[in-house]
Design an enzyme around this catalytic site. Structure first.
Site, short mmCIF file in Angstrom:
data_model
loop_
_atom_site.label_atom_id
_atom_site.label_comp_id
_atom_site.label_asym_id
_atom_site.label_seq_id
_atom_site.Cartn_x
_atom_site.Cartn_y
_atom_site.Cartn_z
CG ASP A 19 -2.11 0.88 1.06
OD1 ASP A 19 -2.36 1.35 -0.07
OD2 ASP A 19 -2.80 1.14 2.06
CG HIS A 36 -0.07 2.30 -9.39
ND1 HIS A 36 -0.27 1.80 -8.12
CD2 HIS A 36 -1.18 3.01 -9.68
CE1 HIS A 36 -1.46 2.18 -7.68
NE2 HIS A 36 -2.03 2.93 -8.60
CG LEU A 130 10.00 -16.82 -4.15
CD1 LEU A 130 9.80 -16.84 -2.63
CD2 LEU A 130 10.49 -15.42 -4.58
#
Ligand code: FPP
Length: 248
Positions: A19, A36, A130
């Site tokens: 956020d 962004h 991962l």
């Protein structure tokens, strides 16, 4: 007293609510899309960090079920950014042994993005350094409803008896059911809430909040989260002495 080993102090699975992109841009007098784009760079930092530290699973909340209601222009920017990241990053992640998966209502996305998501999952399916899970058009409530529907459908159309609905049977149809539940949730941007993220999966997750805005995230902040996590006692409903192996 049995001390947890170093490995036990490292989260196996980290979930992140990224956020603060919009505020990061606004504070610089820029439009939200700039935030962004900076957020996308921070995603790379987080992935690098997890690879370096040997974290098994990383789940990023990239776009919620509710984010479709943002201004059309911002949704458009985010879609372009997802597509660009899918085009430019996947092969490098594949080389590094990352297995990529997407959770959420995939049919909400434009065909071009859906196809890239399917391709990325197929390409990286055999990897194991991962597990990188990207939540897109995802909501925790959507996930629970979706799991109920899948459980019903899996019964071959026969009515389900109440006792067949168990945490195990329903849980098996939730997103990420094949991975350990998140040990640690990191939320940047200063708000201390779960925002309809992994509601089912985070029943016993440790939460860590920071005012740092997502594009400003760096290794030092991520390390702070790990250090804080390492010092916590996870009781899973037990008492301290039981967790320490001092009483039955
Ligand atoms: C929340 O910040 C962030 C988002 C809704 C989008 C997250 C997307 C990225 C980090 C880029 C791409 C990532 C991937 C994994 C492809 P906000 O816009 O709500 O910020 P604000 O609270 O300051 O307004």
């Amino acid at each position: 007293m049995a001390m947890p080993t170093e490995a036990a102090r490292l989260p196996r699975h980290i979930a992140v609510i990224m956020d603060g992109n919009g505020r990061w841009a606004e504070r610089r007098g820029s439009i939200r899309s700039v935030g962004h784009r900076a957020g996308a760079k921070a995603v790379q930092t987080a992935i690098e960090f997890c690879l370096e530290r040997g974290i098994g699973c990383l789940t990023l909340f990239a776009f919620s079920s509710e984010n479709w209601r943002r201004p059309e222009e911002e949704v458009g920017t985010l879609m372009k950014l997802f597509l660009r990241m899918l085009e430019s990053e996947i092969e490098e992640l594949h080389r590094r042994g990352v297995r990529i998966g997407f959770i959420g209502q995939r049919s909400d996305f434009p065909a071009e993005i859906r196809e890239k998501m399917d391709w990325a999952e197929r390409l990286t399916a055999g990897n194991d350094t991962l597990r990188l899970n990207i939540a897109g058009s995802y909501g925790g409530r959507w996930d629970i409803v979706n799991a109920c529907r899948r459980l019903l459908a899996a019964n071959d159309g026969a009515p389900l008896r109440a006792e067949q609905v168990t945490e195990e049977s329903l849980g098996g149809f939730m997103a990420l059911a094949d991975q350990p539940e998140p040990d640690l949730l990191i939320r940047t941007g200063g708000d201390c809430r779960i925002s309809n993220f992994l509601l089912w999966q985070m029943a016993y997750t440790e939460f860590w909040f920071t005012p740092v805005l997502w594009p400003d995230i760096d290794r030092a902040v991520l390390q702070q989260a790990l250090d804080d996590y390492a010092g916590r006692e996870r009781r899973f409903g037990l008492i301290s002495a039981q967790v320490r192996g001092e009483s039955a």
